[in-house]
Design a protein around this motif. Structure first.
Motif, PDB file in Angstrom:
ATOM      1  N   LYS A 178     -10.187   0.716 -11.311  1.00 37.19           N
ATOM      2  CA  LYS A 178     -10.007  -0.622 -11.869  1.00 37.19           C
ATOM      3  C   LYS A 178     -10.111  -1.725 -10.813  1.00 37.19           C
ATOM      4  O   LYS A 178     -10.718  -2.765 -11.054  1.00 37.19           O
ATOM      5  CB  LYS A 178      -8.647  -0.694 -12.564  1.00 37.19           C
ATOM      6  N   TYR A 179      -9.546  -1.503  -9.624  1.00 37.95           N
ATOM      7  CA  TYR A 179      -9.371  -2.596  -8.667  1.00 37.95           C
ATOM      8  C   TYR A 179     -10.314  -2.579  -7.463  1.00 37.95           C
ATOM      9  O   TYR A 179     -10.548  -3.616  -6.864  1.00 37.95           O
ATOM     10  CB  TYR A 179      -7.936  -2.622  -8.141  1.00 37.95           C
ATOM     11  N   CYS A 180     -10.821  -1.437  -7.063  1.00 40.86           N
ATOM     12  CA  CYS A 180     -11.587  -1.357  -5.821  1.00 40.86           C
ATOM     13  C   CYS A 180     -13.040  -1.787  -6.011  1.00 40.86           C
ATOM     14  O   CYS A 180     -13.573  -1.758  -7.112  1.00 40.86           O
ATOM     15  CB  CYS A 180     -11.513   0.057  -5.247  1.00 40.86           C
ATOM     16  N   SER A 181     -13.658  -2.158  -4.911  1.00 40.84           N
ATOM     17  CA  SER A 181     -15.038  -2.654  -4.966  1.00 40.84           C
ATOM     18  C   SER A 181     -16.012  -1.531  -5.302  1.00 40.84           C
ATOM     19  O   SER A 181     -15.752  -0.349  -5.063  1.00 40.84           O
ATOM     20  CB  SER A 181     -15.418  -3.267  -3.614  1.00 40.84           C
ATOM     21  N   LYS A 230      -0.806  -7.097   3.620  1.00 42.88           N
ATOM     22  CA  LYS A 230      -1.701  -7.970   2.865  1.00 42.88           C
ATOM     23  C   LYS A 230      -3.082  -7.328   2.698  1.00 42.88           C
ATOM     24  O   LYS A 230      -3.509  -6.515   3.514  1.00 42.88           O
ATOM     25  CB  LYS A 230      -1.873  -9.319   3.583  1.00 42.88           C
ATOM     26  N   LYS A 231      -3.764  -7.726   1.646  1.00 43.12           N
ATOM     27  CA  LYS A 231      -5.117  -7.247   1.368  1.00 43.12           C
ATOM     28  C   LYS A 231      -6.004  -7.428   2.601  1.00 43.12           C
ATOM     29  O   LYS A 231      -5.922  -8.448   3.282  1.00 43.12           O
ATOM     30  CB  LYS A 231      -5.694  -8.026   0.184  1.00 43.12           C
ATOM     31  N   GLU A 272      -6.969   0.768   5.240  1.00 42.06           N
ATOM     32  CA  GLU A 272      -7.026  -0.658   4.936  1.00 42.06           C
ATOM     33  C   GLU A 272      -6.442  -0.919   3.552  1.00 42.06           C
ATOM     34  O   GLU A 272      -6.749  -0.200   2.600  1.00 42.06           O
ATOM     35  CB  GLU A 272      -8.484  -1.124   4.971  1.00 42.06           C
ATOM     36  N   ALA A 273      -5.615  -1.948   3.451  1.00 45.96           N
ATOM     37  CA  ALA A 273      -5.061  -2.321   2.147  1.00 45.96           C
ATOM     38  C   ALA A 273      -6.162  -2.955   1.302  1.00 45.96           C
ATOM     39  O   ALA A 273      -6.811  -3.898   1.728  1.00 45.96           O
ATOM     40  CB  ALA A 273      -3.898  -3.287   2.320  1.00 45.96           C
ATOM     41  N   ASP A 274      -6.377  -2.409   0.108  1.00 47.26           N
ATOM     42  CA  ASP A 274      -7.365  -2.969  -0.800  1.00 47.26           C
ATOM     43  C   ASP A 274      -6.750  -4.089  -1.635  1.00 47.26           C
ATOM     44  O   ASP A 274      -7.445  -4.984  -2.084  1.00 47.26           O
ATOM     45  CB  ASP A 274      -7.947  -1.887  -1.711  1.00 47.26           C
TER      46      ASP A 274
END
Length: 184
Positions: A161-164, A38-39, A94-96
C-alpha cells in the motif's frame, strides 16, 4: 506517541508470546531506547544490536556491486525485528514512512539474558520471524510476475500500500515499468 505508551505497546507484544514477570519487565524497560525515525532517515546501530518496529515501515537495502542502486531485500513493518549485521551483508535500513522503533543494544541484552534466561524464549520467536522473512524471496522464484505481486500484496499489505513502485519491483525482481504494466 509518548514514551510510556510506546513501552506499553512493546510490553503487550512481548506478553502475547510468553509471560513477562514484573522484575523482567523493569529490567527490559531499563535497557530499551524508544526512537522516532523520520521518513527517508536511516536506522543505525552497532553490530548485533536489535531494533523492534513498534509502528512504521523500514526498508532493508543491499548494495549491489553490479548495479548503480541498492536492491530492496526486505520490508520490515510493525511488530517485526531487525538484527543488525550491516557490516557483514553490506545492507542499510531506511524508514519508508515515519516510524517508531525500540533499540536494544547487544551488550545490554547479554546482561539481561544472564539475569533472565527466560527472555531467550521471546528472542527465539523474534529470530524465527527474521529467518522466515529471509527465505521469502526464494519462494517467489517459480511464480509468474502477476503471482509474485499478488503474493506480495497478501503477505506485505503495508508495503504494498505505502512503498514506492521502485522499491516493490526491486524486491520482486522486476523493473518498475514491468511491475506497473501488470494490472492487479
Amino acid at each position: 506517541m509518548n514514551k510510556p505508551n510506546d513501552e506499553q505497546k512493546f510490553y503487550t507484544f512481548l506478553s502475547t508470546h510468553n509471560p513477562i514477570g514484573p522484575q523482567l519487565w523493569e529490567d527490559i524497560r531499563a535497557i530499551i531506547e524508544v526512537k522516532k525515525i523520520k521518513k527517508k532517515r536511516y536506522l543505525t546501530a552497532e553490530q548485533f544490536d536489535m531494533h523492534f518496529i513498534l509502528d512504521g515501515m523500514i526498508i532493508k537495502r543491499i548494495e549491489n556491486a553490479s548495479e548503480p542502486y541498492e536492491e530492496v531485500v526486505d520490508f520490515v513493518s510493525t511488530n517485526q525485528l531487525i538484527y543488525h549485521i550491516e557490516k557483514m551483508d553490506h545492507s542499510s535500513f531506511e524508514a519508508d514512512i515515519d516510524s517508531t522503533v525500540i533499540l536494544i543494544r547487544n551488550s545490554k541484552l547479554s546482561k539481561l539474558l544472564e539475569k533472565h534466561p527466560i527472555f531467550l524464549h521471546h528472542l527465539e520467536h523474534f529470530f524465527g520471524e527474521v529467518l522466515l522473512r529471509r527465505s521469502y524471496r526464494g519462494k517467489l522464484i517459480n511464480l509468474t510476475a502477476r503471482e509474485r505481486i499478488l503474493k506480495f500484496k497478501e503477505d506485505y499489505p503495508e508495503a504494498y500500500k505505502y512503498c514506492s513502485v521502485n522499491d516493490k519491483s526491486s524486491f520482486l525482481g522486476m523493473t518498475a515499468a514491468y511491475y506497473s504494466s501488470i494490472n492487479i
